[in-house]
Design an enzyme around this catalytic site. Structure first.
Site, PDB file in Angstrom:
ATOM      1  N   ASP A 135       0.875  -1.157   0.000  1.00  0.00           N
ATOM      2  CA  ASP A 135       0.000   0.000   0.000  1.00  0.00           C
ATOM      3  C   ASP A 135       0.930   1.229   0.000  1.00  0.00           C
ATOM      4  OD1 ASP A 135      -2.263   1.703   0.905  1.00  0.00           O
ATOM      5  OD2 ASP A 135      -1.094   1.724   2.754  1.00  0.00           O
TER       6      ASP A 135
ATOM      7  N   ASP B 252       0.194   5.168   1.144  1.00  0.00           N
ATOM      8  CA  ASP B 252       0.116   6.033   2.321  1.00  0.00           C
ATOM      9  C   ASP B 252       0.160   5.225   3.616  1.00  0.00           C
ATOM     10  OD1 ASP B 252      -1.128   7.385  -0.002  1.00  0.00           O
ATOM     11  OD2 ASP B 252      -1.376   9.032   1.407  1.00  0.00           O
TER      12      ASP B 252
END
Ligand code: IMP
Ligand code: MG
Length: 443
Positions: free
Chosen positions: A167, A169
């Site tokens: 992922d 952020d």
């Protein structure tokens, strides 16, 4: 369930992980009954508590093996076109009975070993005031997943892991941040590529052009470009899946000075069932979600400055800005935690009963300071990469590892769906990603 209980359960369930909570509950018993001595030199008590915690983890390992057997038999039945009776006769695994929300396991997990490792570093069984916590259990599960890949590599003398996805952020960089040159995760990503492991960044951040990703990931692409040990094939093993599962970009180099990400046309990677999605259903889903966001903005009396953003494949409500005449500066206008949760839960439950949305796939999530409804999901993002890299024999879920921070159950987090398509590590900060990668690649 009485209705009050049901409402309370519904309101809290989106924040809980049934499996982690259940393990925490099991560990609470030895803590309450045995971890009572306050004598700081009492090693006998610590040893007794340690062996009880370890036994619990050993027993859970066995329950996981048993669930994997059940799931394999259930898949066999599915393949053979079995009827309802056969499924009923198969019954449920013991773990499914104990934790109804449990998902699939794609590999065994050496939990006892992971606990003993975590305990030797974190002294969990030496604590007398603080019981094993949610984070202790989450970290032990991560360690067990890492040990699985590491131990099997050593035993079989070959790499079982073929694809690692991240992922963006909070996992690779801070929320809303960028992957800069000094980010300590970069050398680990290069090491994965050197070992011929594919690296994918599967992010909700959705832009249809590569430039935005190139600027947010500048530190990484420069390091890949400058690397003298990576081959061109290994460099091309770096890709970005943007907007959950909407845009694919692959690393490329042309000559010595041109490099970055290149758009891969949809025809080359769209999954067969995604080709059946009607554009009209996608647009109607986003129109409906957008209308809901405007209504919620009014109903919850949200500040005017909080904008609603509509994209080609997403719609979201994000924090805004206003000019503060006293300090003579622009200040951030954000949403409160309760507002974010109210928005995401309302959006999710309304879309579940909206027919066009039911004919496609979508993901609603609370990103910590914003709420989004994206078309697609990270499960699809992972499956796309699994097929993109090995079209004739897609990479398996047991050969895939996704690292992310958003694993609260469906309806408020977006990494959660990755669990459907691969093994996962649930981290809480970019620093934790580095800790786990270090454990994974170090000898
Ligand atoms: P992730 O953690 O890499 O999945 O990125 C999630 C964050 O990306 C969200 O919290 C948003 O702040 C940001 N974002 C930017 N564009 C989009 C979009 O189109 N959909 C969802 N999130 C987006
Ligand atoms: Mg994230």
């Amino acid at each position: 369930m009485s209705s009050r209980y049901r409402v309370e359960y519904h309101l809290k369930s989106h924040r809980k992980d049934g499996f982690v909570d259940w393990i925490k509950g099991l560990l609470a018993a030895p803590f309450v009954l045995h971890a009572v001595s306050q004598d700081l030199e009492d090693w006998t008590t610590s040893q007794r508590v340690r062996s009880q915690y370890a036994q619990i983890f050993k027993d859970i390992e066995v329950l996981i093996d048993n669930k994997m057997d059940f799931d394999a038999r259930s898949q066999e039945l599915e393949k053979s076109g079995a009827g309802e009776l056969e499924y009923e006769l198969l019954g449920k695994s013991r773990l499914k009975q104990l934790v109804p929300t449990i998902g699939s396991f794609f590999t065994e997990l050496p939990l006892e070993k992971a606990f003993l490792w975590g305990d030797s570093h974190g002294a969990i069984s030496d604590r007398r005031m603080v019981a094993p916590s949610f984070n202790d259990v989450r970290r032990i599960l991560n360690t067990a997943q890492v040990f699985y890949f590491k131990d099997n590599k050593r035993r079989l003398n070959r790499e079982l892991l073929k694809l690692v996805t991240f992922d963006g952020d909070v996992t690779l960089y801070e929320d809303g941040g960028s992957l800069t040159f000094s980010n300590p995760v970069i050398p680990y990503l290069l090491t994965l590529l050197e070992r011929n492991i594919r690296v994918g960044i599967v992010t909700a951040a959705g832009y249809d052009e590569p430039q935005k990703y190139e600027s947010r990931l500048e530190g990484l692409i420069t390091a890949v470009h400058d690397s003298t040990s990576l081959t061109q094939t290994q460099k091309r093993n770096l890709a970005i899946m943007g907007g959950e599962s909407n845009y694919l970009f692959q690393y490329y180099e042309e000559g010595t000075s041109e490099y970055g990400f290149k758009t891969v046309p949809q025809e080359e990677w769209l999954l067969p069932h995604m080709k059946d999605w009607e554009d009209r259903d996608i647009q109607q889903t986003l129109d409906f979600a957008e209308k809901m966001l405007y209504s919620l903005k009014k109903r919850l009396n949200l500040p005017e400055e909080v904008p609603i953003i509509r994209k080609e494949r997403a719609v979201g409500i994000v924090s805004g800005e206003r000019f503060d005449p006293i300090i003579q500066r622009q200040v951030r206008v954000g949403l409160q935690r309760e507002q974010l949760e109210e928005i995401v839960l309302t959006l999710q439950s309304s879309l579940e009963t909206f027919l066009p949305a039911r004919r496609i796939q979508f993901s609603c999530f609370d990103g910590g300071s914003d709420v989004w409804c994206d078309i697609g999901g990270k499960d699809l993002g992972l499956r796309i990469l699994q097929r993109f890299y090995q079209p004739s024999d897609p990479i398996k879920a047991s050969e895939t590892l996704h690292v992310g921070d958003q694993f609260a159950p469906i309806g408020s987090a977006n990494d959660f769906k990755a669990r459907l398509a691969g093994c996962t590590l649930w981290i809480a900060s970019p620093a934790e990603t580095v800790v786990n990668l270090h454990k994974l690649v170090s000898d």
